[in-house]
Design a protein around this motif. Structure first.
Motif, PDB file in Angstrom:
ATOM      1  N   LEU A   1     -52.944  11.226 -97.681  1.00 38.72           N
ATOM      2  CA  LEU A   1     -51.546  11.305 -97.273  1.00 38.72           C
ATOM      3  C   LEU A   1     -50.918  12.593 -97.795  1.00 38.72           C
ATOM      4  CD1 LEU A   1     -50.286   7.672 -97.993  1.00 38.72           C
ATOM      5  CD2 LEU A   1     -51.210   8.604 -95.865  1.00 38.72           C
ATOM      6  N   PRO A   2     -50.277  13.378 -96.929  1.00 39.85           N
ATOM      7  CA  PRO A   2     -49.592  14.595 -97.383  1.00 39.85           C
ATOM      8  C   PRO A   2     -48.286  14.239 -98.098  1.00 39.85           C
ATOM      9  CG  PRO A   2     -49.219  14.270 -95.044  1.00 39.85           C
ATOM     10  CD  PRO A   2     -50.161  13.186 -95.473  1.00 39.85           C
ATOM     11  N   LEU A   3     -48.090  14.789 -99.280  1.00 38.99           N
ATOM     12  CA  LEU A   3     -46.892  14.521-100.061  1.00 38.99           C
ATOM     13  C   LEU A   3     -45.882  15.657 -99.990  1.00 38.99           C
ATOM     14  CD1 LEU A   3     -48.507  12.992-103.298  1.00 38.99           C
ATOM     15  CD2 LEU A   3     -47.709  11.803-101.247  1.00 38.99           C
ATOM     16  N   ASN A   4     -46.329  16.834 -99.588  1.00 35.67           N
ATOM     17  CA  ASN A   4     -45.458  18.016 -99.544  1.00 35.67           C
ATOM     18  C   ASN A   4     -45.005  18.249 -98.101  1.00 35.67           C
ATOM     19  OD1 ASN A   4     -44.332  20.650 -99.582  1.00 35.67           O
ATOM     20  ND2 ASN A   4     -45.634  21.237-101.310  1.00 35.67           N
ATOM     21  N   GLU A   5     -43.703  18.157 -97.861  1.00 34.60           N
ATOM     22  CA  GLU A   5     -43.180  18.293 -96.500  1.00 34.60           C
ATOM     23  C   GLU A   5     -43.243  19.730 -95.981  1.00 34.60           C
ATOM     24  OE1 GLU A   5     -39.363  16.515 -96.048  1.00 34.60           O
ATOM     25  OE2 GLU A   5     -40.055  14.506 -96.587  1.00 34.60           O
ATOM     26  N   GLN A   6     -43.617  20.681 -96.832  1.00 31.04           N
ATOM     27  CA  GLN A   6     -43.777  22.057 -96.373  1.00 31.04           C
ATOM     28  C   GLN A   6     -45.104  22.286 -95.656  1.00 31.04           C
ATOM     29  OE1 GLN A   6     -43.210  24.481 -99.872  1.00 31.04           O
ATOM     30  NE2 GLN A   6     -40.980  24.262 -99.825  1.00 31.04           N
ATOM     31  N   LEU A   7     -46.004  21.319 -95.728  1.00 26.75           N
ATOM     32  CA  LEU A   7     -47.287  21.457 -95.034  1.00 26.75           C
ATOM     33  C   LEU A   7     -47.058  21.566 -93.526  1.00 26.75           C
ATOM     34  CD1 LEU A   7     -49.404  18.857 -97.027  1.00 26.75           C
ATOM     35  CD2 LEU A   7     -49.776  21.333 -96.986  1.00 26.75           C
TER      36      LEU A   7
ATOM     37  N   PRO B   1     -53.009  26.789 -95.471  1.00 25.37           N
ATOM     38  CA  PRO B   1     -51.604  26.888 -95.884  1.00 25.37           C
ATOM     39  C   PRO B   1     -51.382  27.995 -96.914  1.00 25.37           C
ATOM     40  CG  PRO B   1     -52.362  24.600 -95.950  1.00 25.37           C
ATOM     41  CD  PRO B   1     -53.575  25.453 -95.748  1.00 25.37           C
ATOM     42  N   SER B   2     -50.191  28.553 -96.896  1.00 26.53           N
ATOM     43  CA  SER B   2     -49.785  29.533 -97.904  1.00 26.53           C
ATOM     44  C   SER B   2     -48.414  29.139 -98.437  1.00 26.53           C
ATOM     45  CB  SER B   2     -49.737  30.945 -97.301  1.00 26.53           C
ATOM     46  OG  SER B   2     -48.794  31.006 -96.240  1.00 26.53           O
ATOM     47  N   GLY B   3     -48.130  29.536 -99.659  1.00 28.39           N
ATOM     48  CA  GLY B   3     -46.826  29.250-100.251  1.00 28.39           C
ATOM     49  C   GLY B   3     -46.652  27.823-100.744  1.00 28.39           C
ATOM     50  N   ILE B   4     -47.733  27.045-100.775  1.00 27.56           N
ATOM     51  CA  ILE B   4     -47.663  25.668-101.284  1.00 27.56           C
ATOM     52  C   ILE B   4     -47.936  25.707-102.793  1.00 27.56           C
ATOM     53  CG2 ILE B   4     -48.589  23.338-101.129  1.00 27.56           C
ATOM     54  CD1 ILE B   4     -47.141  24.205 -98.621  1.00 27.56           C
ATOM     55  N   THR B   5     -46.997  25.225-103.572  1.00 25.40           N
ATOM     56  CA  THR B   5     -47.088  25.350-105.029  1.00 25.40           C
ATOM     57  C   THR B   5     -47.453  24.044-105.733  1.00 25.40           C
ATOM     58  OG1 THR B   5     -44.702  24.920-105.265  1.00 25.40           O
ATOM     59  CG2 THR B   5     -45.395  27.221-105.020  1.00 25.40           C
ATOM     60  N   THR B   6     -47.727  22.987-104.966  1.00 26.16           N
ATOM     61  CA  THR B   6     -47.992  21.680-105.573  1.00 26.16           C
ATOM     62  C   THR B   6     -49.467  21.464-105.930  1.00 26.16           C
ATOM     63  OG1 THR B   6     -47.905  20.844-103.288  1.00 26.16           O
ATOM     64  CG2 THR B   6     -46.002  20.422-104.694  1.00 26.16           C
ATOM     65  N   GLY B   7     -50.328  22.426-105.621  1.00 26.44           N
ATOM     66  CA  GLY B   7     -51.721  22.360-106.037  1.00 26.44           C
ATOM     67  C   GLY B   7     -52.415  21.068-105.648  1.00 26.44           C
ATOM     68  N   TYR B   8     -53.159  20.494-106.610  1.00 27.69           N
ATOM     69  CA  TYR B   8     -53.927  19.285-106.330  1.00 27.69           C
ATOM     70  C   TYR B   8     -53.055  18.036-106.250  1.00 27.69           C
ATOM     71  CZ  TYR B   8     -57.907  22.281-107.493  1.00 27.69           C
ATOM     72  OH  TYR B   8     -58.821  23.307-107.520  1.00 27.69           O
TER      73      TYR B   8
END
Length: 308
Positions: A148-154, A226-233
């Protein structure tokens, strides 16, 4: 007057009593909303200290307005290979429906349920989903049911420039090698056809993604991530419990050698299957289509398709 009103002071109005009842009702609803679990996973994949949270009442699903241009012209076929993971499915469908709707992405969720007696074949199920997804979708997401994707920037938008690997090695909680393209991968239908789909030779768990990476390269396509995603693992929640859902990692007979080869002949062109049923379902208000799929296996070509 009624007995209850006779106990109240003479100048007491019914209106303040009504207003107080409304205020208490609103406070109760607010408490319920703050204390329930909602449709998504708990932050960090855990539970609150006070024990398991109670489920929220289902929210009305977000649906695209056909005349709303902000939703864009493209439509995603979310292809979910599946077998017997119902608890994961109950979490996945409503979560992904709301996630994509919030991003204003038109979509249709297809649950590709393998109901034959052969070993699980994720790649073949994705091929079937592609062939059965209809002309009203123009790109696909190969999507694991336990991720499940947790980051809405994806980004789940139309991957016009080439295959887009949402669950990249820098973000996936488990797999970090640079040629990994599993978990969640977006492709236009044109690009998937250029690869002739996925190989049908991979029965059991694993390796089909690695072979598909080589197909992508062979078709002259470049994988983007993806680029600019800072939430890592922490970007995804992985629902799989290996103690409860043991994967079929057996390698039978020549399968040990075959799993590292590129299948230059098979794919969409030699897909053999039958749709046993097609059912429209709603899970907590989220629509999806369940395809019960009977795959076929030529045991002279891939004798490792059986459990024997």
């Amino acid at each position: 007057s009624p007995p209850l009103l006779g106990l109240l002071p003479g100048r007491f109005s019914v209106f303040p009593l009504f207003f107080l009842a409304l205020l208490l009702g609103f406070a109760s609803l607010l408490w319920l909303q703050l204390s329930c679990s909602g449709e998504g996973p708990a932050p960090g994949g855990g539970q609150s200290r006070g024990g398991p949270r109670q489920p929220c009442p289902p929210q009305a699903p977000l649906l695209p307005a056909e005349d709303e241009p902000s939703w864009g012209p493209h439509r995603l076929a979310l292809l979910v290979p599946f077998r017997e993971r119902f608890e994961e499915l109950l979490a996945f469908v409503p979560y992904m429906h709301r996630f994509l709707s919030k991003k204003r992405i038109r979509h249709h969720i297809f649950i590709l349920n393998q109901v034959d007696h052969f070993r699980f074949n994720r790649a073949s199920l994705i091929n079937v989903g592609f062939l059965e997804s209809g002309n009203d979708t123009d790109y696909i997401a190969m999507h694991d049911v336990d991720l499940l994707p947790l980051n809405e920037q994806l980004d789940y938008g139309f991957p016009e420039a080439g295959p887009f690997h949402v669950a990249s090695p820098e973000l996936h909680p488990l797999y970090h090698y640079k040629t990994y393209v599993g978990g969640i991968l977006l492709l236009t239908k044109q690009h998937y056809e250029m690869c002739n789909g996925m190989s049908n030779r991979f029965w059991g768990w694993g390796r089909e993604d690695d072979e598909f990476y080589r197909r992508i390269k062979g078709a002259g396509l470049q994988v983007r991530r993806p680029s600019g995603i800072t939430t890592g693992y922490e970007t995804f929640q992985h629902l799989h419990d290996p103690a409860w859902r043991k994967r079929d990692q057996k390698r039978i007979a020549a399968q040990k050698q075959e799993q590292f080869k590129v299948d230059h002949e098979g794919g969409l062109n030699n897909m053999r299957y039958r749709i046993e049923s097609r059912t429209a379902l709603s899970v907590a208000g989220a629509p999806c289509t369940v395809l019960n799929i009977l795959l076929d296996c030529d045991t002279s070509e891939t004798p490792w398709c059986t459990f024997g």
